[in-house]
Design an enzyme around this catalytic site. Structure first.
Site, PDB file in Angstrom:
ATOM      1  N   HIS A 137       0.831  -1.203   0.000  1.00 60.08           N
ATOM      2  CA  HIS A 137       0.000   0.000   0.000  1.00 60.08           C
ATOM      3  C   HIS A 137       0.870   1.259   0.000  1.00 60.08           C
ATOM      4  CE1 HIS A 137      -2.312   3.125   2.298  1.00 60.08           C
ATOM      5  NE2 HIS A 137      -3.197   2.829   1.370  1.00 60.08           N
ATOM      6  N   GLU A 169       2.247   1.909  -3.410  1.00 66.61           N
ATOM      7  CA  GLU A 169       1.179   2.482  -4.250  1.00 66.61           C
ATOM      8  C   GLU A 169       1.116   3.995  -4.058  1.00 66.61           C
ATOM      9  OE1 GLU A 169      -3.093   3.728  -3.676  1.00 66.61           O
ATOM     10  OE2 GLU A 169      -2.946   1.634  -3.038  1.00 66.61           O
ATOM     11  N   HIS A 170       1.196   4.456  -2.821  1.00 66.10           N
ATOM     12  CA  HIS A 170       1.193   5.893  -2.547  1.00 66.10           C
ATOM     13  C   HIS A 170       2.414   6.569  -3.160  1.00 66.10           C
ATOM     14  CE1 HIS A 170      -1.880   6.805   0.797  1.00 66.10           C
ATOM     15  NE2 HIS A 170      -2.189   5.623   0.296  1.00 66.10           N
ATOM     16  N   GLU A 192      -4.386   8.030   7.583  1.00 66.47           N
ATOM     17  CA  GLU A 192      -5.356   7.111   6.975  1.00 66.47           C
ATOM     18  C   GLU A 192      -5.720   5.996   7.953  1.00 66.47           C
ATOM     19  OE1 GLU A 192      -5.868   4.461   2.851  1.00 66.47           O
ATOM     20  OE2 GLU A 192      -4.018   5.583   3.217  1.00 66.47           O
TER      21      GLU A 192
END
Length: 416
Positions: free
Chosen positions: A46, A49-50, A126
């Site tokens: 993840h 991906e950022h 997040e």
């Protein structure tokens, strides 16, 4: 027409040409997600991906956004337990520019240390956002409980502690191991020229390692688990779940239809009983999630703090009635129409089609046409539903999660 081929570089390419539209969706899929992580690097899929949006050797983060805007495009990405996808939807005339932006992000991202530290703070926010959303938190926890001891139990987003340990070197190592040519699928749907598409991608990803090391996952035996989180919130959030079916199981469509009957719509049994008849919840539904190695069935309800036990009793009542009486032919036919409708609606945009064919090739190494999918839904019989019902009607097998103000004995309430 759907065309599935392997480029000279070894990367799989799946294309669905829709000549009457003026747009195109281009996605790069990687078969890498939280199942491929360790406790130490949890959340790295993840986080990568950022970071692919945070600048390349050729573009700053701002320039990536501006260049997408210049072609009338929409760019995004998502990470799951088994896959990561980066995609752009744009005008058909700008497919070459969209592909170039994606390839630049994919091959030339800088992973600047200063940007990494800033993005770690963003991901920590997040994490806080998910924890402040009890419904999302409950879903994450039930997944962890159902797959306890297995790769599918790992959190997609990671933890603040695991994020601190992610470095440039650990990212480069993960990319070299997971972002390999045999582990990537390029998915394209919309209006485009097939020859041009092949030329856009064929030689651009050769620097990636050719093969991912073989991995095998052996699922441990499932045992029900329970967790209660006491929080000062206005509503209690309840999840009950157990192991389900993998994405390639022949009973996949039967369980999907049974899920629709139980809690997939406003006419479903759980909605009508828990909300409409008993007035216990505003939101109540069930879901059947499938992965390449397993899956799970989950029931959710958001209820008043003093109605948790009543809601669980209502859910148990519906499971008991399903076991005793099964479903009706009318319920099955209605579920088929709903499932077909939802499927067709999802394909009425190029992103939906790109997601469908890309995921199928990545995880199943095959793609179903819309006609085949409709036929798979239609072919489910009452006997199939009866057989798959046995997977979800044993209340004693359910794990349970509760987030609310009051601490209760979930095991006792569910199994009593």
């Amino acid at each position: 027409m759907i065309i599935n081929k392997t480029l000279n570089c070894g990367i799989r390419l799946v294309m669905e040409e829709i000549p009457y539209v003026k747009s195109v969706s281009v996605g790069i899929w990687v078969k890498a997600g939280s199942v491929d992580e360790t406790d130490k690097n949890s959340g790295i899929s993840h986080f990568i991906e950022h970071m692919l949006f945070k600048g390349t050797d050729n573009r700053s983060a701002k320039q990536i956004a501006e260049d997408v805007d210049k072609i009338g495009g929409q760019i995004n990405a998502f990470t799951g337990k088994e896959a990561t996808c980066y995609y752009i939807k744009t005008l058909a005339t700008n497919i070459d520019k969209a592909a170039e932006i994606l390839i630049d992000m994919f091959m030339n991202s800088k992973f600047d240390k200063i940007e990494m530290e800033k993005e770690k703070r963003v991901v920590c926010e997040e994490i806080k956002m998910i924890e402040d959303s009890p419904e999302d938190d409950a879903h994450d926890i039930i997944s962890e409980l159902v797959f306890k001891g297995n790769p599918l139990a790992k959190s997609i987003i990671g933890t603040p502690s695991s994020l601190k340990g992610i470095t440039q070197n650990s990212i480069k190592r993960y990319l070299s191991e997971e972002y390999t040519r045999d582990n990537i699928v390029i998915s394209i749907s919309g209006s485009f020229d097939q020859k041009q598409v092949c030329e856009l991608f064929d030689s651009k990803l050769m620097k990636l390692n050719p093969e991912k090391a073989a991995k095998s996952y052996e699922l441990t035996q499932y045992q029900p688990s329970y967790k209660v989180k006491v929080k000062d919130i206005e509503q209690s959030h309840l999840c009950m779940g157990l192991r389900g079916l993998s994405i390639d199981d022949e009973r996949y469509y039967a369980l999907a239809l049974l899920n629709n009957i139980m809690g997939g719509s406003m006419s479903s049994r759980l909605f009508q009983n828990i909300r409409e008849e008993k007035g216990l919840a505003y939101s109540v539904y069930s879901m059947a999630s499938s992965f390449s190695i397993s899956g799970y069935f989950n029931i959710y309800a958001g209820v008043s703090h003093d109605k948790v036990k009543d809601a669980i009793l209502g859910i148990k009542e519906e499971l008991r009635l399903l076991k005793q009486n099964g479903v009706t032919a009318e319920e099955l036919q209605t579920a088929k129409e709903q499932l077909k409708g939802n499927y067709i609606f999802s394909l009425e945009n190029v992103n939906g089609r790109m997601f469908s064919i890309g995921k199928n090739i990545l995880l199943l190494n095959k793609v179903y046409t819309p006609e085949e999918t409709i036929q798979n839904i239609e072919s489910v019989t009452m006997e199939d539903i009866k057989a798959v019902s046995e997977l979800i009607t044993d209340v004693a097998k359910y794990s349970g999660v509760l987030i609310g103000r009051n601490k209760i004995d979930m095991k006792k309430v569910i199994q009593s």
